[in-house]
Design a protein around this motif. Structure first.
Motif, PDB file in Angstrom:
ATOM      1  N   THR A 167      46.489  99.902 -14.766  1.00  0.00           N
ATOM      2  CA  THR A 167      46.257  98.675 -14.017  1.00  0.00           C
ATOM      3  C   THR A 167      45.899  97.597 -15.016  1.00  0.00           C
ATOM      4  N   ASP A 168      46.726  96.571 -15.071  1.00  0.00           N
ATOM      5  CA  ASP A 168      46.517  95.472 -16.005  1.00  0.00           C
ATOM      6  C   ASP A 168      46.071  94.239 -15.248  1.00  0.00           C
ATOM      7  N   GLU A 169      45.153  93.515 -15.858  1.00  0.00           N
ATOM      8  CA  GLU A 169      44.692  92.254 -15.286  1.00  0.00           C
ATOM      9  C   GLU A 169      45.026  91.134 -16.277  1.00  0.00           C
ATOM     10  N   PHE A 170      45.820  90.181 -15.813  1.00  0.00           N
ATOM     11  CA  PHE A 170      46.236  89.049 -16.642  1.00  0.00           C
ATOM     12  C   PHE A 170      45.604  87.770 -16.087  1.00  0.00           C
ATOM     13  N   VAL A 171      45.268  86.871 -16.980  1.00  0.00           N
ATOM     14  CA  VAL A 171      44.969  85.487 -16.599  1.00  0.00           C
ATOM     15  C   VAL A 171      46.108  84.647 -17.137  1.00  0.00           C
ATOM     16  N   VAL A 172      46.844  84.010 -16.227  1.00  0.00           N
ATOM     17  CA  VAL A 172      48.002  83.218 -16.623  1.00  0.00           C
ATOM     18  C   VAL A 172      47.816  81.782 -16.154  1.00  0.00           C
ATOM     19  N   ASP A 173      48.504  80.889 -16.808  1.00  0.00           N
ATOM     20  CA  ASP A 173      48.427  79.468 -16.467  1.00  0.00           C
ATOM     21  C   ASP A 173      49.845  78.923 -16.431  1.00  0.00           C
ATOM     22  N   GLY A 174      50.163  78.178 -15.399  1.00  0.00           N
ATOM     23  CA  GLY A 174      51.506  77.631 -15.302  1.00  0.00           C
ATOM     24  C   GLY A 174      51.697  76.841 -14.030  1.00  0.00           C
ATOM     25  N   PRO A 175      52.895  76.307 -13.822  1.00  0.00           N
ATOM     26  CA  PRO A 175      53.150  75.400 -12.699  1.00  0.00           C
ATOM     27  C   PRO A 175      53.511  76.095 -11.391  1.00  0.00           C
ATOM     28  N   LEU A 176      53.489  77.430 -11.338  1.00  0.00           N
ATOM     29  CA  LEU A 176      53.938  78.151 -10.148  1.00  0.00           C
ATOM     30  C   LEU A 176      52.798  78.353  -9.155  1.00  0.00           C
ATOM     31  N   ASP A 177      53.170  78.554  -7.869  1.00  0.00           N
ATOM     32  CA  ASP A 177      52.154  78.911  -6.877  1.00  0.00           C
ATOM     33  C   ASP A 177      51.966  80.427  -6.884  1.00  0.00           C
ATOM     34  N   GLU A 178      51.018  80.929  -6.046  1.00  0.00           N
ATOM     35  CA  GLU A 178      50.661  82.337  -6.123  1.00  0.00           C
ATOM     36  C   GLU A 178      51.817  83.262  -5.748  1.00  0.00           C
ATOM     37  N   LEU A 179      52.624  82.868  -4.779  1.00  0.00           N
ATOM     38  CA  LEU A 179      53.727  83.731  -4.384  1.00  0.00           C
ATOM     39  C   LEU A 179      54.777  83.832  -5.484  1.00  0.00           C
ATOM     40  N   ALA A 180      55.039  82.703  -6.150  1.00  0.00           N
ATOM     41  CA  ALA A 180      56.005  82.717  -7.243  1.00  0.00           C
ATOM     42  C   ALA A 180      55.484  83.541  -8.417  1.00  0.00           C
ATOM     43  N   VAL A 181      54.181  83.423  -8.709  1.00  0.00           N
ATOM     44  CA  VAL A 181      53.587  84.210  -9.793  1.00  0.00           C
ATOM     45  C   VAL A 181      53.700  85.698  -9.467  1.00  0.00           C
ATOM     46  N   ALA A 182      53.402  86.075  -8.207  1.00  0.00           N
ATOM     47  CA  ALA A 182      53.532  87.479  -7.809  1.00  0.00           C
ATOM     48  C   ALA A 182      54.965  87.960  -7.967  1.00  0.00           C
ATOM     49  N   GLY A 183      55.921  87.104  -7.658  1.00  0.00           N
ATOM     50  CA  GLY A 183      57.321  87.481  -7.796  1.00  0.00           C
ATOM     51  C   GLY A 183      57.714  87.752  -9.228  1.00  0.00           C
ATOM     52  N   VAL A 184      57.184  86.969 -10.177  1.00  0.00           N
ATOM     53  CA  VAL A 184      57.493  87.175 -11.593  1.00  0.00           C
ATOM     54  C   VAL A 184      57.062  88.577 -12.033  1.00  0.00           C
ATOM     55  N   PHE A 185      55.836  88.971 -11.659  1.00  0.00           N
ATOM     56  CA  PHE A 185      55.325  90.266 -12.098  1.00  0.00           C
ATOM     57  C   PHE A 185      56.008  91.416 -11.360  1.00  0.00           C
ATOM     58  N   THR A 186      56.359  91.203 -10.099  1.00  0.00           N
ATOM     59  CA  THR A 186      57.050  92.256  -9.351  1.00  0.00           C
ATOM     60  C   THR A 186      58.429  92.517  -9.935  1.00  0.00           C
ATOM     61  N   GLU A 187      59.165  91.450 -10.246  1.00  0.00           N
ATOM     62  CA  GLU A 187      60.498  91.611 -10.816  1.00  0.00           C
ATOM     63  C   GLU A 187      60.460  92.247 -12.208  1.00  0.00           C
ATOM     64  N   ALA A 188      59.316  92.070 -12.906  1.00  0.00           N
ATOM     65  CA  ALA A 188      59.200  92.647 -14.246  1.00  0.00           C
ATOM     66  C   ALA A 188      58.755  94.105 -14.217  1.00  0.00           C
ATOM     67  N   GLY A 189      58.590  94.689 -13.032  1.00  0.00           N
ATOM     68  CA  GLY A 189      58.239  96.095 -12.938  1.00  0.00           C
ATOM     69  C   GLY A 189      56.849  96.387 -12.422  1.00  0.00           C
ATOM     70  N   GLY A 190      56.091  95.357 -12.043  1.00  0.00           N
ATOM     71  CA  GLY A 190      54.745  95.571 -11.542  1.00  0.00           C
ATOM     72  C   GLY A 190      54.747  95.968 -10.072  1.00  0.00           C
ATOM     73  N   THR A 191      53.771  96.775  -9.678  1.00  0.00           N
ATOM     74  CA  THR A 191      53.576  97.133  -8.268  1.00  0.00           C
ATOM     75  C   THR A 191      52.143  96.802  -7.882  1.00  0.00           C
ATOM     76  N   ASP A 192      51.891  96.745  -6.562  1.00  0.00           N
ATOM     77  CA  ASP A 192      50.551  96.404  -6.052  1.00  0.00           C
ATOM     78  C   ASP A 192      50.047  95.115  -6.698  1.00  0.00           C
TER      79      ASP A 192
END
Length: 329
Positions: free
Chosen positions: A43-68
């Motif tokens: 289980t990894d915890e990242f702090v990221v900063d960028g112009p995306l909203d929470e749903l878009a950020v979740a989509g980035v990590f899900t597409e990269a292989g993340g679950t939950d």
């Protein structure tokens, strides 16, 4: 906008590089990260900063292989590394007088996150000095490292002043009292439900109640959308609970009430106290009658109404018993 992202990944070489590349393509800057390893998954915890909203950020990590994947908005203070934050938390409790429960909720980020697949709240039971339990719940599961850190913090601040003489506990039994519930009772009401049997919960709700109870549901039971709640307290524990709701017709000021008494405290007059207080509360608010609702197999509530000195009319609607009490002024 800074976001905290919690996700589960396969423990294999190159997975973090894939996450970093996905963040780079999406314009997300990885400010910090923590790794909580468990078996063949991490289980990894990242702090990221960028112009995306929470749903878009979740989509980035899900597409990269993340679950939950869970994404929570944070402030700049959360970027500080975890050991430093926990040391600062000790100072806040011991020197600034902050409540340790509030501090732990901030550290563990218990505010509701954006969760793609909600699977219920995880529960963290921390033991205070003296044996009492502090319960904290969160939609995102707690990692073993978080559990250990939280317990260590609570133990540390609880041991402060251990050289001072303790007040000997009273040998007398606590005298129950009934009062109006407040937001401070959320955890106590949730704990009350966790101690009740399936039969007791069914008699109150007329449906199986999934446990553990979520903070959101406990809050609704403490501060209902309509009406108010009462609790019966014995010592530090809430051992009974009642919800009072006004009827929809203002021309017929009738209220409904539903009562719950912990199994270990049944047959001790708690139900009678709650019934009497419910009736008095409704009368004070201009109500002319109060109807107590219960499952059809529950005779305890009817006995409590009689013990409180009321004459009631009993009706059965499907599997729900309506015990109506007129309130004379």
């Amino acid at each position: 906008m800074p976001w905290r992202v919690r996700t589960t990944l396969d423990d294999r070489p190159g997975i973090l590089a894939e996450i970093a590349q996905a963040c780079g393509r999406a314009g997300l800057n990885i400010v910090s990260m923590q790794v909580f390893g468990v078996a063949d998954r991490v289980t990894d915890e990242f702090v990221v900063d960028g112009p995306l909203d929470e749903l878009a950020v979740a989509g980035v990590f899900t597409e990269a292989g993340g679950t939950d994947v869970a994404v929570t908005r944070i402030d700049d203070g959360a970027v500080v590394d975890a050991p430093t934050r926990y040391l600062e938390a000790v100072h806040q409790v011991l020197e600034e007088g902050r409540d340790v429960e509030d501090v732990l909720r901030e550290l563990l980020a218990t505010e509701p996150p954006d969760v793609a697949d909600y699977a219920g709240h995880d529960v963290l039971d921390l033991v205070r000095r003296g044996g009492t339990t502090l319960r904290i719940s969160r939609a995102v599961p707690f990692t073993p490292a978080e559990r250990s850190r939280a317990q260590a913090l609570l133990s540390l601040v609880s041991d402060a002043g251990a050289d001072l003489p303790l007040i000997a506990p009273s040998t007398t039994r606590p005298i129950p009292l009934v009062r109006e519930a407040t937001l401070a009772d959320i955890d106590a009401v949730a704990a009350l439900h966790s101690r009740c049997s399936v039969e007791t919960l069914y008699a109150r709700y007329q449906t199986p109640l999934r446990m553990p109870m979520t903070t959101r549901l406990a809050r609704r039971l403490v501060v209902p959308d309509q009406g108010l709640a009462l609790v019966a307290q014995a010592g530090l524990d809430v051992v009974g609970h009642a919800v009072l709701e006004p009827g929809a017709d203002p021309q017929a000021p009738r209220w409904t009430a539903q009562v719950l008494v912990e199994d270990a405290w049944q047959h001790r007059g708690i139900g009678t106290m709650l019934v009497r207080q419910c009736a008095g509360t409704v009368r004070d608010r201009g109500g002319e009658a109060v109807t107590f609702l219960s499952a059809g197999s529950n005779d305890a509530l009817l006995r409590s109404v009689g013990s409180a000195g009321f004459v009631a009319r009993v009706e059965r609607h499907d599997d729900v018993v309506h015990i109506s009490v007129p309130l004379r002024r």
